[in-house]
Enzyme design. Sequence first.
Site, PDB file in Angstrom:
ATOM      1  N   HIS A 196       4.478  -2.492   7.476  1.00 41.13           N
ATOM      2  CA  HIS A 196       5.458  -1.616   6.612  1.00 41.13           C
ATOM      3  C   HIS A 196       6.952  -2.090   6.616  1.00 41.13           C
ATOM      4  O   HIS A 196       7.778  -2.245   5.808  1.00 41.13           O
ATOM      5  CB  HIS A 196       5.238  -0.438   6.864  1.00 41.13           C
ATOM      6  CG  HIS A 196       4.027   0.379   6.436  1.00 41.13           C
ATOM      7  ND1 HIS A 196       3.185   0.265   5.297  1.00 41.13           N
ATOM      8  CD2 HIS A 196       3.000   0.724   7.304  1.00 41.13           C
ATOM      9  CE1 HIS A 196       2.002   0.658   5.309  1.00 41.13           C
ATOM     10  NE2 HIS A 196       1.914   0.813   6.503  1.00 41.13           N
ATOM     11  N   HIS A 216      -0.500   4.373  -0.017  1.00 38.33           N
ATOM     12  CA  HIS A 216      -1.736   4.409  -0.765  1.00 38.33           C
ATOM     13  C   HIS A 216      -1.712   4.865  -1.958  1.00 38.33           C
ATOM     14  O   HIS A 216      -2.065   4.372  -2.983  1.00 38.33           O
ATOM     15  CB  HIS A 216      -2.898   5.061   0.078  1.00 38.33           C
ATOM     16  CG  HIS A 216      -2.986   4.560   1.606  1.00 38.33           C
ATOM     17  ND1 HIS A 216      -3.830   5.344   2.444  1.00 38.33           N
ATOM     18  CD2 HIS A 216      -2.503   3.393   2.097  1.00 38.33           C
ATOM     19  CE1 HIS A 216      -3.787   4.418   3.499  1.00 38.33           C
ATOM     20  NE2 HIS A 216      -2.979   3.506   3.418  1.00 38.33           N
TER      21      HIS A 216
HETATM   22 ZN    ZN Z   1      -2.901   1.584   4.655  1.00 37.34          ZN
END
Ligand code: ZN
Length: 290
Positions: free
Chosen positions: A270, A85
């Site tokens: 991810h 983030h």
């Molecule tokens: Zn996230």
Amino acid sequence: MLLITRFLYTRAMKEKGIKQSVSVSGITLHKGELATLRLHPLESGKGIIFYKSGIEIPLNYKNVVDTTMATTIGFNGVTIHTIEHLMSAIYASGIKNLLIELDANEPPILDGSGLDFCHLIKSAGIVETEHNKKIINIKKEIKVNNGNRYVSISPSLNNNFFIDSVIYFPNKVIGEQHFSLEVNSKNYLNEIAPARTFGFFSEFEYLKSKGLALGANYNNVIVVGDNEILNTTLRFENEFVRHKILDVIGDLSILGYDIVGNYKSFASSHALNYALIKAILSDSENFIIE
Ligand SMILES: [Zn+2]
């Protein structure tokens, strides 16, 4: 007019940094610790470096050590979790030289979005450096998948970074969501940065038993129940897919360059984003650095 255009073009091509150190504190998502994040200016050419316990961890795909639930980098025994983030907001700001100091092994989660990181960076003052920024321009289509989940990147026809993302969860609240946009600082701030991370109420106990989501609470995660959202009102109807795009930008920022390419995904993760980075860099014919 031509001169003005040229001037703007030249200005847009410079690498950026921050003017002064700034900090923010808050609880971390996975370990549930109080963390202070400090951003410091770093001279041009140094890149982005995380700093904890006297160890510097340069942001580099070779230093990615885990991609389960979040992206983790590490070096010499020190790891930093859940960098995506913060990195997403840094990428969108155009900053390429920065020292990121932490006293815990995760940045604070804040409200679960990228918005507070954008405000923090802005409060530090964004300055242009002497150096021209470098771009990774994708020249071939590259795709990685895991079953029917995939992420891909292909050459851009419009000389930009474009993301087209679809997610699907077998859950009444989320279901299938689709969003696409050109990644630039204005679009990011308006359309992506406010989108918060989310989790399923039914999975919290399991995650906590694994030592994850220990800092998750009703103020930093959209808590998704079987039939409704349990804690908040959505900022966008499709906030979930927008948050996935926020994660993609953070994950791909690990390439270290501004990106020119068309990214497309179904149910990105991810791990898939990291596999895509490795696939891109595995063959020098896949890209040109400009
Ligand atoms: Zn996230």
